[in-house]
Design an enzyme around this catalytic site. Sequence first.
Site, PDB file in Angstrom:
ATOM      1  N   ARG A 264      57.942  41.974  49.378  1.00 39.29           N
ATOM      2  CA  ARG A 264      57.245  43.258  49.293  1.00 39.29           C
ATOM      3  C   ARG A 264      55.850  43.057  48.717  1.00 39.29           C
ATOM      4  NH1 ARG A 264      62.154  47.186  46.994  1.00 39.29           N
ATOM      5  NH2 ARG A 264      63.653  46.603  48.611  1.00 39.29           N
ATOM      6  N   ARG A 279      59.075  43.171  38.976  1.00 38.39           N
ATOM      7  CA  ARG A 279      58.428  43.588  40.232  1.00 38.39           C
ATOM      8  C   ARG A 279      57.679  42.395  40.821  1.00 38.39           C
ATOM      9  NH1 ARG A 279      57.649  48.819  41.824  1.00 38.39           N
ATOM     10  NH2 ARG A 279      58.013  49.561  39.707  1.00 38.39           N
ATOM     11  N   GLU A 351      65.716  50.884  36.287  1.00 33.66           N
ATOM     12  CA  GLU A 351      66.375  50.835  37.599  1.00 33.66           C
ATOM     13  C   GLU A 351      66.788  49.416  37.978  1.00 33.66           C
ATOM     14  OE1 GLU A 351      65.305  51.119  42.322  1.00 33.66           O
ATOM     15  OE2 GLU A 351      63.892  51.987  40.881  1.00 33.66           O
ATOM     16  N   SER A 354      69.440  51.191  43.830  1.00 35.73           N
ATOM     17  CA  SER A 354      69.411  52.504  44.475  1.00 35.73           C
ATOM     18  C   SER A 354      70.474  52.504  45.560  1.00 35.73           C
ATOM     19  CB  SER A 354      68.047  52.785  45.093  1.00 35.73           C
ATOM     20  OG  SER A 354      67.096  53.101  44.111  1.00 35.73           O
ATOM     21  N   ARG A 392      66.565  41.154  38.616  1.00 34.08           N
ATOM     22  CA  ARG A 392      66.705  42.211  37.615  1.00 34.08           C
ATOM     23  C   ARG A 392      68.033  42.111  36.866  1.00 34.08           C
ATOM     24  NH1 ARG A 392      63.647  47.779  39.456  1.00 34.08           N
ATOM     25  NH2 ARG A 392      61.776  46.774  40.305  1.00 34.08           N
TER      26      ARG A 392
END
Length: 431
Positions: A264, A279, A351, A354, A392
């Site tokens: 990403r 990230r 987070e 999701s 994560r």
Amino acid sequence: MHDPRVLLDPATEAVRKLARRGYQLDLEHLDKLLSQRTTAVKQIDDARAESNRIAKELPAAAKRGEDVTALKERARALKTEIHEAEEQHRQFETELHEFLLSIPNLPEDRLPDGNSDEFAVEVRTWGTPPALDFDPVDHVDLGERLGIFDFARATKLSGPRFAVIKGVGAQLERALAQLFLQLHTQRHGYTEYSLPALVTRPTMTGTGQLPKFEEDLFKTGVGEDRELFLIPTAEVPLTNLHAGETLAAEDLPLAYTAHTLCFRSEAGSYGRDTRGLIRLHQFAKVELVRVVEAERSSEELEIMLGHAEACLKELGLAYRVITLAAGDIGFSAQYTYDIEVWLPSQQRYREISSVSDCSTFQARRAGIRTKAKDGKRGFAATLNGSGLPIGRTLVAVLEQYQQADGSIRIPDALVPLLGYRQINADGTTLA
């Protein structure tokens, strides 16, 4: 992607629902595009009908000895009219298709209002955040002290927002992926896949990454015939495995999982979470995808959420589940749960997963249909969720299991996969 008739149907209240996620639906433009397409189709049909009539009339008129010059000229003119009308129809179809591709999914009414995580609603918590009797150290400092992170060399190799993880750190990553895959395949009934990391534009379009989010993707190749994109998540190839197919309803649900690298660009996120593993441009993740009958999507969402939660429970990591606000869900989702894991260094939940119900939105884009035994046809519903991201999760393990002396205790579920119970402060291990 939507059926345009649904968007125009007042009963669906599409304008109101889309406004909840900050999208203003231009009904006037949509109606114009639909009218143009309808007019073009009528022109084609009328011209073809006249052409067929003339084709039948010509031989009879010639046989009667009549002058057929005008009929032949009209036949030639109709051929041109049909060609031009077909070209115009293709143009209107393209414009309508591109417009529909730009419209996000309709959020469910039961989602809370709002456009950020501030408006999320807590569903439940699990576990107790560790009560550390010392100042917690963040994962970057922990990893560098243990000698398992090398961000400086990662930057030398690839630039910022990449990581080099070595030794017991790499072993932890491998063990986490293995644990998650074993849970999902042996306990939860998912079929594991090994997938391409490069996919085509239609594949990216099928799950909603294109055309809207092209700047967030890494593209390779030059020229339309070689254009490929690095996957941002295994959701893309897993969901599109059945693009253009009709699935037997009795064979559903289909449950797929894969451990892949994800890529990403993180466009627009500069300044946020630039430190450490939170990230990155490249990261590893175990993804979950379910393809189900449309009327079961809400039930299947709860099932998938439980599968993602099981990973954290297995590791003994404290977390919470929240429902995202209508304006904060992803482009393709109609309902999303986030799972947030506790990070002692930040003294808050962050987070980690999701889990989203996309209803028939992706299936319409990708052409994934269903057929029941009674012949009833429709579109499938698709769901996706992280189960879990490796980096994560590694962050959470390091932070929640850190000890006062700088060592890291290994969660019990990982001990059989690693062969040791502790990483000492000097980076050695203790069996």
